[in-house]
Design a protein around this motif. Structure first.
Motif, PDB file in Angstrom:
ATOM      1  N   LEU A 120       0.813  -1.216   0.000  1.00 52.29           N
ATOM      2  CA  LEU A 120       0.000   0.000   0.000  1.00 52.29           C
ATOM      3  C   LEU A 120       0.845   1.264   0.000  1.00 52.29           C
ATOM      4  N   ARG A 121       2.131   1.119   0.298  1.00 47.25           N
ATOM      5  CA  ARG A 121       3.085   2.239   0.313  1.00 47.25           C
ATOM      6  C   ARG A 121       2.617   3.383   1.216  1.00 47.25           C
ATOM      7  N   LEU A 122       2.336   3.008   2.441  1.00 40.38           N
ATOM      8  CA  LEU A 122       1.961   3.998   3.453  1.00 40.38           C
ATOM      9  C   LEU A 122       3.239   4.601   4.020  1.00 40.38           C
ATOM     10  N   LYS A 123       3.863   5.446   3.223  1.00 42.68           N
ATOM     11  CA  LYS A 123       5.150   6.036   3.584  1.00 42.68           C
ATOM     12  C   LYS A 123       5.071   7.555   3.509  1.00 42.68           C
ATOM     13  N   LYS A 124       5.933   8.193   4.244  1.00 42.17           N
ATOM     14  CA  LYS A 124       5.985   9.652   4.186  1.00 42.17           C
ATOM     15  C   LYS A 124       6.736  10.086   2.930  1.00 42.17           C
ATOM     16  N   THR A 125       6.524  11.324   2.536  1.00 43.25           N
ATOM     17  CA  THR A 125       7.176  11.864   1.348  1.00 43.25           C
ATOM     18  C   THR A 125       7.733  13.249   1.669  1.00 43.25           C
TER      19      THR A 125
ATOM     20  N   ILE B 290       3.241  19.032  -0.531  1.00 46.04           N
ATOM     21  CA  ILE B 290       2.056  19.783  -0.115  1.00 46.04           C
ATOM     22  C   ILE B 290       1.765  20.916  -1.090  1.00 46.04           C
ATOM     23  N   ILE B 291       2.812  21.489  -1.670  1.00 41.10           N
ATOM     24  CA  ILE B 291       2.662  22.597  -2.620  1.00 41.10           C
ATOM     25  C   ILE B 291       2.621  22.090  -4.054  1.00 41.10           C
ATOM     26  N   ILE B 292       3.466  21.107  -4.365  1.00 40.56           N
ATOM     27  CA  ILE B 292       3.616  20.651  -5.748  1.00 40.56           C
ATOM     28  C   ILE B 292       2.394  19.869  -6.224  1.00 40.56           C
ATOM     29  N   VAL B 293       1.815  19.035  -5.361  1.00 37.13           N
ATOM     30  CA  VAL B 293       0.685  18.187  -5.776  1.00 37.13           C
ATOM     31  C   VAL B 293      -0.524  19.010  -6.230  1.00 37.13           C
TER      32      VAL B 293
ATOM     33  N   ALA C 246       6.844  17.498 -15.641  1.00 40.52           N
ATOM     34  CA  ALA C 246       8.000  18.137 -15.002  1.00 40.52           C
ATOM     35  C   ALA C 246       7.881  18.072 -13.472  1.00 40.52           C
ATOM     36  N   MET C 247       6.670  18.237 -12.955  1.00 37.43           N
ATOM     37  CA  MET C 247       6.471  18.159 -11.505  1.00 37.43           C
ATOM     38  C   MET C 247       6.698  16.742 -10.983  1.00 37.43           C
ATOM     39  N   ILE C 248       6.341  15.740 -11.779  1.00 41.65           N
ATOM     40  CA  ILE C 248       6.597  14.360 -11.388  1.00 41.65           C
ATOM     41  C   ILE C 248       8.094  14.106 -11.303  1.00 41.65           C
ATOM     42  N   VAL C 249       8.834  14.617 -12.288  1.00 44.65           N
ATOM     43  CA  VAL C 249      10.295  14.485 -12.269  1.00 44.65           C
ATOM     44  C   VAL C 249      10.885  15.196 -11.055  1.00 44.65           C
ATOM     45  N   LEU C 250      10.372  16.388 -10.763  1.00 43.00           N
ATOM     46  CA  LEU C 250      10.852  17.137  -9.601  1.00 43.00           C
ATOM     47  C   LEU C 250      10.594  16.376  -8.307  1.00 43.00           C
ATOM     48  N   LEU C 251       9.412  15.805  -8.164  1.00 42.37           N
ATOM     49  CA  LEU C 251       9.089  15.027  -6.965  1.00 42.37           C
ATOM     50  C   LEU C 251       9.963  13.782  -6.870  1.00 42.37           C
ATOM     51  N   ALA C 252      10.279  13.184  -8.013  1.00 47.81           N
ATOM     52  CA  ALA C 252      11.157  12.010  -8.007  1.00 47.81           C
ATOM     53  C   ALA C 252      12.550  12.382  -7.510  1.00 47.81           C
ATOM     54  N   TYR C 253      13.055  13.528  -7.934  1.00 51.28           N
ATOM     55  CA  TYR C 253      14.365  13.997  -7.460  1.00 51.28           C
ATOM     56  C   TYR C 253      14.324  14.318  -5.964  1.00 51.28           C
ATOM     57  N   LEU C 254      13.275  14.973  -5.525  1.00 54.64           N
ATOM     58  CA  LEU C 254      13.167  15.352  -4.114  1.00 54.64           C
ATOM     59  C   LEU C 254      13.101  14.127  -3.204  1.00 54.64           C
TER      60      LEU C 254
ATOM     61  N   ARG D  58      14.123   9.229  -5.981  1.00 48.69           N
ATOM     62  CA  ARG D  58      13.616   8.101  -6.751  1.00 48.69           C
ATOM     63  C   ARG D  58      13.747   8.311  -8.266  1.00 48.69           C
ATOM     64  N   HIS D  59      14.562   9.287  -8.674  1.00 44.16           N
ATOM     65  CA  HIS D  59      14.677   9.572 -10.105  1.00 44.16           C
ATOM     66  C   HIS D  59      15.308   8.423 -10.877  1.00 44.16           C
ATOM     67  N   MET D  60      16.268   7.731 -10.262  1.00 44.80           N
ATOM     68  CA  MET D  60      16.889   6.587 -10.942  1.00 44.80           C
ATOM     69  C   MET D  60      15.902   5.427 -11.071  1.00 44.80           C
ATOM     70  N   ASP D  61      15.060   5.244 -10.047  1.00 43.17           N
ATOM     71  CA  ASP D  61      14.025   4.207 -10.127  1.00 43.17           C
ATOM     72  C   ASP D  61      13.014   4.516 -11.227  1.00 43.17           C
ATOM     73  N   MET D  62      12.694   5.805 -11.381  1.00 41.54           N
ATOM     74  CA  MET D  62      11.770   6.202 -12.438  1.00 41.54           C
ATOM     75  C   MET D  62      12.365   5.938 -13.820  1.00 41.54           C
ATOM     76  N   LEU D  63      13.654   6.223 -13.987  1.00 44.48           N
ATOM     77  CA  LEU D  63      14.311   5.964 -15.269  1.00 44.48           C
ATOM     78  C   LEU D  63      14.389   4.470 -15.557  1.00 44.48           C
ATOM     79  N   ALA D  64      14.664   3.677 -14.518  1.00 48.61           N
ATOM     80  CA  ALA D  64      14.763   2.230 -14.697  1.00 48.61           C
ATOM     81  C   ALA D  64      13.440   1.615 -15.121  1.00 48.61           C
ATOM     82  N   MET D  65      12.343   2.288 -14.784  1.00 46.20           N
ATOM     83  CA  MET D  65      11.018   1.786 -15.134  1.00 46.20           C
ATOM     84  C   MET D  65      10.808   1.744 -16.646  1.00 46.20           C
TER      85      MET D  65
END
Length: 372
Positions: A72-77, A82-85, A261-269, A272-279
Motif C-alpha cells: 500500500l506504500r503507506l510512507k511519508k514523502t 504539499i505545494i507541488i501536488v 516536469a512536476m513528477i520528475v521534480l518530486l522524483a528527485y526530491l 527516486r529519479h533513478m528508479d523512475m528511469l529504470a522503469m
C-alpha cells in the motif's frame, strides 16, 4: 520475494478487481429489483458507492495479509509535495477538460448533475467529505494501493497503465471512464515518483475538490446558476464542444508537460529519479522471471465493465423510450448538432432518482417531452 508469492500477489489483485465489479453489479441488481434505489437519497448513494469499494478492500487486505508499507506504500514523502501536488492537479485540469469535452460528443455527462445536486442541497463541508475526502482515501487504497502495489511486482510501467484502465472502467460510464483512465495513469506515475500513496490521495482529493468548489459557486451565484440550468435543459451543441476542444488542445499539452516536469521534480526530491528511469528500460534477464499481469479474471472484469456501460448507455435507453410509446427522432440532434437519434433523458428527475442513474430508465415518470 519468491516467484510463486509474486505470482500469487499479481493474480490476487486481478481477482480483487473482479470481486469489486461483482459486488457493484450485485448491489445494483438488488436495488433495481427491490425498488429501494428510488428511495435512496444522494448522500446515501455516495456512501453506499464508496462502501462497495472500501469493504472489499479491507477484507482483501486482511485475507491476503499484504505488507501495508510495501504494497500500500503507506510512507511519508517530501514536505514540498504539499505545494507541488495541487499545482500538479491544476496543470492536469485542461487535459481532463479536453478529454471530457471529446467524450461528450458521443455520451452524456455522468457527474455534472450529481455534483450540482449535492452542493445545492447540502453544506460545502458535507459535499467535500462525500465527494473529495472519501473517494480520495477509498479509491486510492484500492487502485494505487492494493492493485497497483501488487501489479508493480510484475512490471511497474504496466501496473501504471493497466491500473489506470481499471480505474477508468470501474466508474461504469463512458464519460468518466475517458478522463479517469488518464488521471489514473498520472496518479500512478505520481505514486512511483514519491513512493507514497498519501500523495495520490492528496491529488485525488484536490481534483475532486475543484469540481465541488466550482459546483458550489455555480449553484450559489444567481447568474451562474441560471447558466447551468439552461445548459442542463438545452444541452451543449456539438459546435460549441468542438470549439472548446480546439481551444483546450494547446493548454492541455502545456499542462501535461508541466505535470510531467512536476513528477520528475518530486522524483528527485524523494531520491527516486533513478528508479523512475529504470522503469522505462527493458531488462531481458528479469523480464522472463516477471509474472504476467494480463490474466483471465482481469480480462473478464474489463469485458463486464464495458458490456455494462454499453447496455446502460444505449440499450436500456432504447428499451425505455420504446415503452414510453413516443420515440422522438430528429435528423439533427439539437443538443449536439450531429446526425443521430435524439434521446430525451431523465435529467429533470430529482436527485433521489439518480442512484446508479444508468439503471433508472425503468421509472414510469419519464421526461415530459417523451411521454407527453
Amino acid at each position: 520475494m519468491r516467484q510463486d508469492n509474486v505470482q500469487r500477489k499479481v493474480h490476487g489483485a486481478s481477482w480483487f478487481f473482479l470481486s469489486l465489479i461483482c459486488v457493484y453489479l450485485c448491489v445494483v441488481m438488488i436495488l433495481w429489483k427491490t425498488n429501494i434505489g428510488s428511495h435512496i437519497t444522494m448522500v446515501q448513494n455516495l456512501i453506499l458507492s464508496q462502501s462497495m469499494i472500501f469493504v472489499p478492500t479491507i477484507i482483501y487486505i486482511l485475507i491476503s495479509k499484504c505488507d501495508l508499507r510495501e504494497t500500500l506504500r503507506l510512507k511519508k514523502t517530501h514536505w514540498l509535495a504539499i505545494i507541488i501536488v495541487p499545482a500538479f492537479v491544476v496543470a492536469l485540469e485542461p487535459l481532463m477538460t479536453l478529454i471530457n469535452a471529446i467524450s461528450l460528443l458521443w455520451v452524456e455527462s455522468a457527474t455534472t448533475e450529481l455534483a450540482t445536486g449535492l452542493v445545492s442541497n447540502h453544506k460545502l463541508w458535507v459535499s467535500t467529505l462525500l465527494m473529495a475526502v472519501t473517494p480520495g482515501i477509498v479509491e486510492e487504497l484500492a487502485y494505487r494501493g492494493v492493485i497497483m502495489g501488487s501489479y508493480r511486482y510484475g512490471s511497474r510501467l504496466a501496473a501504471i497503465i493497466i491500473g489506470g484502465i481499471m480505474f477508468g472502467a470501474m466508474h461504469m460510464n463512458f464519460n468518466q471512464m475517458a478522463y479517469a483512465m488518464v488521471l489514473g495513469m498520472m496518479l500512478g506515475f505520481l505514486a512511483e515518483a514519491t513512493g507514497s500513496i498519501f500523495t495520490t490521495m492528496y491529488a485525488h482529493f484536490c481534483f475532486n475538490e475543484i469540481s465541488v468548489i466550482i459546483s458550489y459557486i455555480a449553484s450559489h451565484v444567481s447568474v451562474l446558476k441560471e447558466m447551468v440550468e439552461k445548459q442542463a435543459s438545452e444541452g451543449i451543441a456539438a459546435d460549441q464542444l468542438k470549439q472548446t476542444i480546439l481551444i483546450y488542445i494547446p493548454f492541455a499539452f502545456m499542462g501535461l508537460c508541466a505535470a510531467a516536469a512536476m513528477i520528475v521534480l518530486l522524483a528527485y526530491l524523494n531520491g527516486r529519479h533513478m528508479d523512475m528511469l529504470a522503469m522505462f528500460r527493458r531488462n531481458r534477464n528479469t523480464e522472463a522471471k516477471r509474472p504476467r499481469i494480463i490474466s483471465v479474471p482481469l480480462v473478464l472484469a474489463l469485458c463486464v465493465c464495458i458490456g455494462f456501460m454499453i447496455i446502460t448507455e444505449y440499450v436500456i435507453q432504447c428499451l425505455h423510450y420504446y415503452r414510453c410509446g413516443h420515440l422522438h427522432i430528429n435528423a439533427v440532434n439539437p443538443c449536439r448538432g450531429t446526425s443521430r437519434m435524439r434521446w430525451y433523458t431523465v435529467r429533470q428527475h430529482p436527485p433521489e432518482y439518480r442512484l446508479f442513474w444508468k439503471m433508472q430508465f425503468r421509472h414510469r415518470r419519464c421526461h415530459p417531452l417523451c411521454c407527453s
